[in-house]
Design a protein around this motif. Structure first.
Motif, PDB file in Angstrom:
ATOM      1  N   ALA A   1       0.841  -1.191   0.000  1.00 36.01           N
ATOM      2  CA  ALA A   1       0.000   0.000   0.000  1.00 36.01           C
ATOM      3  C   ALA A   1       0.878   1.242   0.000  1.00 36.01           C
ATOM      4  N   VAL A   2       0.262   2.348  -0.364  1.00 30.75           N
ATOM      5  CA  VAL A   2       0.913   3.648  -0.407  1.00 30.75           C
ATOM      6  C   VAL A   2       0.084   4.613   0.441  1.00 30.75           C
ATOM      7  N   THR A   3       0.760   5.489   1.159  1.00 31.60           N
ATOM      8  CA  THR A   3       0.086   6.526   1.933  1.00 31.60           C
ATOM      9  C   THR A   3       0.422   7.890   1.366  1.00 31.60           C
ATOM     10  N   ALA A   4      -0.575   8.758   1.285  1.00 35.47           N
ATOM     11  CA  ALA A   4      -0.362  10.107   0.766  1.00 35.47           C
ATOM     12  C   ALA A   4      -1.031  11.127   1.676  1.00 35.47           C
ATOM     13  N   ARG A   5      -0.403  12.288   1.808  1.00 35.89           N
ATOM     14  CA  ARG A   5      -0.953  13.415   2.547  1.00 35.89           C
ATOM     15  C   ARG A   5      -1.777  14.276   1.579  1.00 35.89           C
ATOM     16  N   TYR A   6      -2.917  14.753   2.037  1.00 36.74           N
ATOM     17  CA  TYR A   6      -3.748  15.596   1.183  1.00 36.74           C
ATOM     18  C   TYR A   6      -4.484  16.630   2.024  1.00 36.74           C
TER      19      TYR A   6
END
Length: 296
Positions: free
Chosen positions: A17-22
């Motif tokens: 999985a990948v985590t991103a800030r938004y």
């Protein structure tokens, strides 16, 4: 307040999985904002208020930039990987075929999302991928010099420089035509973002030999270029129009490579007009009228 979203890797790179800030604000049809290489979602702050009046705006830190972690080992940073990742990010956030606006690297990714059928409209501000080899090498040299400078300066020195107009010009004048419009905190934060971007070198490596091509005639596309862009020279906008003959080409007078701070009102209007064109896109006569000759 910014938040994190986690979503699965696309095949063949899973499981994982990948985590991103938004940052998410506003209401209306969704509008995804994608920053350039070495930057972070805050690059869009000057235009967020105007855009959020009409749209639900989602500004993202791309993988390996800002507060988003790097991609897992072995996962490339190329267009063929990051575009599907952004599609999965949108699904995780519960949005489908958003309008997409991007700057530089983000502009290239926005066009990639449009080509993949994952965008309702595309606004590409000085997008990468329309260079000659000599222009690419020049851009890489400039970006590499910026990266070296950011890594040599300790953060306390950056913050001291950012407190003065002359210091801010030294830090960010390569990307802004009007660096004095950036406040001290923003200039210091984006210099730190450039220094700490784990995705910087892998993204540059993935871009070698890249030239964007593809059919985006099925949706509204605007390509806009600052008249004072020092990284991707504005003649690349004319080349982009040859590759994307159905696109609208817009000149941004007095703007640099990252135009959102140089002229927030103009950039907001360009993005909003492109989104509005999507609402009239079903009529072939309307498409023909929208795509009249562009002044550049």
């Amino acid at each position: 307040m910014p938040a994190d979203v986690t979503f699965p890797l696309p095949a063949p790179y899973g499981p994982g999985a990948v985590t991103a800030r938004y940052q998410r604000l506003g209401a209306g049809s969704p509008l995804l904002l994608l920053h350039g290489i070495g930057h972070h979602w805050q690059a869009w702050e000057p235009v967020l208020p105007a855009l959020a009046e009409r749209h639900e705006v989602i500004a993202v830190d791309l993988p390996g930039f800002g507060a988003s972690p790097a991609l897992p080992p072995g996962v490339p940073y190329g267009l063929d990987t990051v575009v599907p990742l952004l599609g999965r990010l949108c699904a995780a956030l519960g949005i489908e075929r958003p309008h997409v606006a991007g700057n530089s690297l983000g502009g290239l990714l926005a066009l990639g999302l449009g080509k993949a059928g994952l965008a309702a409209s595309v606004t590409a501000l000085a997008p990468a991928g329309f260079w000659t080899e000599a222009e690419r090498r020049y851009a890489y040299a400039v970006l590499g010099g910026m990266r070296v400078g950011a890594r040599l300066l300790p953060q306390p020195a950056v913050e001291r420089l950012a407190r003065t107009r002359i210091g801010r010009a030294g830090l960010v004048s390569t990307i802004y035509a009007r660096p004095g419009r950036r406040d001290a905190a923003a200039a210091a934060a984006e210099t730190r973002a450039l220094r700490e971007a784990t995705g910087f070198e892998p993204t540059l490596s993935a871009g070698r030999g890249l030239r964007f091509s593809g059919d985006l005639a099925a949706l509204p596309v605007t390509v806009a270029w600052g008249s004072r862009d020092r990284i991707l020279l504005r003649r690349q906008g004319v080349r982009a129009l040859h590759e994307l003959p159905d696109a609208r080409l817009v000149r941004l007078p007095g703007c640099g490579h990252v135009p959102m701070s140089d002229d927030p009102g103009l950039v907001s209007r360009v993005i909003l007009e492109t989104c509005e064109r999507a609402e009239r896109w079903d009529a072939p006569a309307g498409r023909a009228a929208e795509h009249g000759p562009a002044t550049f």
